[in-house]
Design a protein around this motif. Structure first.
Motif, mmCIF file in Angstrom:
data_model
loop_
_atom_site.group_PDB
_atom_site.id
_atom_site.type_symbol
_atom_site.label_atom_id
_atom_site.label_comp_id
_atom_site.label_asym_id
_atom_site.label_seq_id
_atom_site.Cartn_x
_atom_site.Cartn_y
_atom_site.Cartn_z
ATOM 1 N N THR A 27 20.618 13.291 -29.513
ATOM 2 C CA THR A 27 20.198 12.874 -30.864
ATOM 3 C C THR A 27 20.382 11.377 -31.093
ATOM 4 O OG1 THR A 27 22.369 13.287 -31.848
ATOM 5 C CG2 THR A 27 20.820 15.142 -31.793
ATOM 6 N N PHE A 28 20.680 10.624 -30.038
ATOM 7 C CA PHE A 28 20.907 9.183 -30.198
ATOM 8 C C PHE A 28 19.642 8.368 -29.934
ATOM 9 C CE2 PHE A 28 25.094 10.897 -29.655
ATOM 10 C CZ PHE A 28 25.928 10.073 -30.394
ATOM 11 N N GLY A 29 18.814 8.848 -29.016
ATOM 12 C CA GLY A 29 17.641 8.086 -28.600
ATOM 13 C C GLY A 29 16.472 8.275 -29.549
ATOM 14 N N LYS A 30 15.382 7.602 -29.233
ATOM 15 C CA LYS A 30 14.129 7.794 -29.971
ATOM 16 C C LYS A 30 13.699 9.263 -29.829
ATOM 17 C CE LYS A 30 10.348 5.697 -31.728
ATOM 18 N NZ LYS A 30 10.333 4.691 -32.790
ATOM 19 N N THR A 31 13.857 9.791 -28.611
ATOM 20 C CA THR A 31 13.706 11.228 -28.388
ATOM 21 C C THR A 31 14.853 11.695 -27.483
ATOM 22 O OG1 THR A 31 12.374 11.033 -26.372
ATOM 23 C CG2 THR A 31 11.162 11.120 -28.445
ATOM 24 N N GLY A 32 15.094 13.004 -27.518
ATOM 25 C CA GLY A 32 16.095 13.611 -26.644
ATOM 26 C C GLY A 32 15.516 14.892 -26.066
ATOM 27 N N VAL A 33 16.012 15.247 -24.884
ATOM 28 C CA VAL A 33 15.404 16.338 -24.117
ATOM 29 C C VAL A 33 16.476 17.330 -23.677
ATOM 30 C CG1 VAL A 33 14.344 16.769 -21.876
ATOM 31 C CG2 VAL A 33 13.515 14.885 -23.302
ATOM 32 N N TYR A 34 16.232 18.629 -23.899
ATOM 33 C CA TYR A 34 17.129 19.689 -23.407
ATOM 34 C C TYR A 34 16.367 20.599 -22.457
ATOM 35 C CZ TYR A 34 19.776 18.305 -27.577
ATOM 36 O OH TYR A 34 20.436 17.593 -28.542
ATOM 37 N N SER A 35 17.103 21.234 -21.537
ATOM 38 C CA SER A 35 16.487 22.189 -20.607
ATOM 39 C C SER A 35 17.114 23.571 -20.758
ATOM 40 C CB SER A 35 16.671 21.721 -19.159
ATOM 41 O OG SER A 35 16.243 22.728 -18.266
ATOM 42 N N PHE A 36 16.272 24.602 -20.653
ATOM 43 C CA PHE A 36 16.746 25.985 -20.657
ATOM 44 C C PHE A 36 16.351 26.671 -19.356
ATOM 45 C CE2 PHE A 36 15.514 24.745 -25.041
ATOM 46 C CZ PHE A 36 16.803 24.528 -25.525
ATOM 47 N N ASN A 37 16.331 25.892 -18.280
ATOM 48 C CA ASN A 37 16.077 26.425 -16.948
ATOM 49 C C ASN A 37 17.200 27.418 -16.586
ATOM 50 O OD1 ASN A 37 14.587 26.381 -14.489
ATOM 51 N ND2 ASN A 37 16.217 25.178 -13.562
ATOM 52 N N GLY A 38 16.936 28.255 -15.592
ATOM 53 C CA GLY A 38 17.868 29.331 -15.249
ATOM 54 C C GLY A 38 19.279 28.886 -14.904
#
Ligand SMILES: *Cc1c(COP(=O)(O)O)cnc(C)c1O
Length: 390
Positions: free
Chosen positions: A185-196
């Motif tokens: 939540t710090f960057g312009k965008t943030g990325v999460y993964s729900f890979n196995g």
């Protein structure tokens, strides 16, 4: 008889998934549209303290869309931590841009802010007559590896100073905090993964979060094939088939409820390994860990150690890996730096040999959130054979 395999980081279901699946199938929302998508987007954004969220079918897709939203194109430059997974880098290439790989710093093993600033300055100094102009330096991607937050204050300050937006690759750090605020939540965008293999999973999936609701709306539009508003199919832009299925969003809602438990379990794994290796260190060995700065709380997605053979009577990470493997226990070297990968050989790298030495000495140990007492006994027994006869 061979004992059951202990995996590095297997999926861990909560038990609630079936109820969500049955409900979803009964409702017939079996598509990339539906109530679970809408609900989980709201829940995830609220939980992370972000304005808005777009669910996607992978974190790689979320990074790709981030770069598209930031206008990254052919000839542009994206600064990225070299010590990471290839999925963080591929989207830079998809956009025809050039990755500049940045070394790690030794505490968190993440992007070294000094190497980052040096790389930026050296590209700018060469500006006259060189390949790159200031406006072509388009994004900085720090990665919170194994759940440990990168040095965000320094990296964000550099981004601000040079006017380059930050995209946080928080694929491994869902639920980790930096100064009390969630990573991603710090960057312009943030990325999460729900890979196995991640801390919670939908079997495959990802999310893009941002404070900028317009960016997220645009991500929703691009991820669903860029359909204009019209009764027929009409397209004025190139789209992507990147949206998460509503079926998987249901699984995600069930998984999200146990995120705190999963973090507790993973942190307990780490404490257990630390306890074990600190005892070995008292016997004269010198095993090191990824350190957690005071203002951080890591989800400790993977527990990792560094084993320098020169400080450990010749024992190296490969020997430990093989001893564990013989007992049907999976472990894995740390990420091989991207600047050393055959496919990325031609791209620039800034820094020294920190990431390379992490790769040479580092090992990820079994870190699943459902490791049992007897699993730990097997792991410790195997480690004992390693450290008692070097
Ligand atoms: C897993 C991972 C990704 C890619 O995530 P997918 O959802 O599998 O596309 C990207 N970056 C890092 C650091 C990861 O660990």
């Amino acid at each position: 008889m061979k004992q059951e395999r202990i995996y590095l980081s297997p999926p861990h279901l909560s038990g609630d998934e079936n109820a969500y699946l049955e409900e979803t199938l009964a409702s017939n929302w079996v598509s990339p549209v539906g109530p679970h998508l809408d609900a989980w987007e709201r829940e995830l954004a609220e939980r992370m303290g972000s304005k808005d969220c777009c669910l996607l079918n992978s974190a790689t897709a979320a990074i790709h869309l981030s770069l598209i939203l930031l206008g990254v194109g052919p000839g542009d430059v994206v600064f990225i931590q070299t010590h990471t997974y290839a999925g963080s880098v591929y989207p830079i290439i998809y956009q025809g841009a050039t990755p500049v790989f940045i070394d790690s710093e030794p505490d968190t093993w993440n992007m070294d802010p000094r190497a980052l600033e040096e790389a930026i300055q050296s590209l700018l100094e060469k500006e006259e007559g060189s390949a790159f102009k200031k406006q072509q330096l388009k994004a900085i991607i720090p990665v919170h590896l194994y759940g440990m937050p990168a040095k965000l204050d320094e990296i964000l300050a550099i981004g601000k100073k040079y006017g380059i937006p930050v995209v946080e690759d928080a694929a491994e750090s869902l639920g980790s905090t930096y100064q009390g605020k969630y990573t991603g939540t710090f960057g312009k965008t943030g990325v999460y993964s729900f890979n196995g293999n991640k801390i919670i999973t939908t079997g495959g999936g990802g999310a893009l979060v941002s404070e900028n609701g317009e960016l997220i709306n645009r991500a929703r539009f691009l991820s669903t094939q860029a359909r204009d508003i019209a009764p027929h199919y009409q397209h004025s832009e190139i789209g992507y088939n990147y949206r998460l299925s509503n079926v998987l969003a249901g699984l995600g809602r069930a998984q999200m409820k146990v995120l705190d438990d999963r973090i507790k379990a993973r942190r307990a794994n780490f404490e257990r390994y630390r306890h074990y290796f600190e005892a070995r260190n008292k016997e004269g060995f010198h095993i090191e860990f990824q350190s957690e700065p005071e203002n951080c709380h890591s989800n400790r997605w993977l527990s990792c150690i560094l084993v320098d053979p020169e400080k450990n009577e010749g024992i190296d990470r490969e020997k430990i890996r093989q001893v564990l493997e013989k007992e049907n226990i999976e472990s894995r070297p740390l990420w091989k730096p991207m600047h050393l990968q055959p496919v990325f050989r031609e791209y620039p790298f800034a820094g020294g040999n920190v990431a390379e030495s992490l790769f040479n000495t580092g090992l990820c140990l079994p870190s699943g959130s459902k490791l049992t007492e007897s699993d730990f006994q097997r792991i410790v027994k195997a480690l004992d054979t390693c450290f008692s006869n070097p």
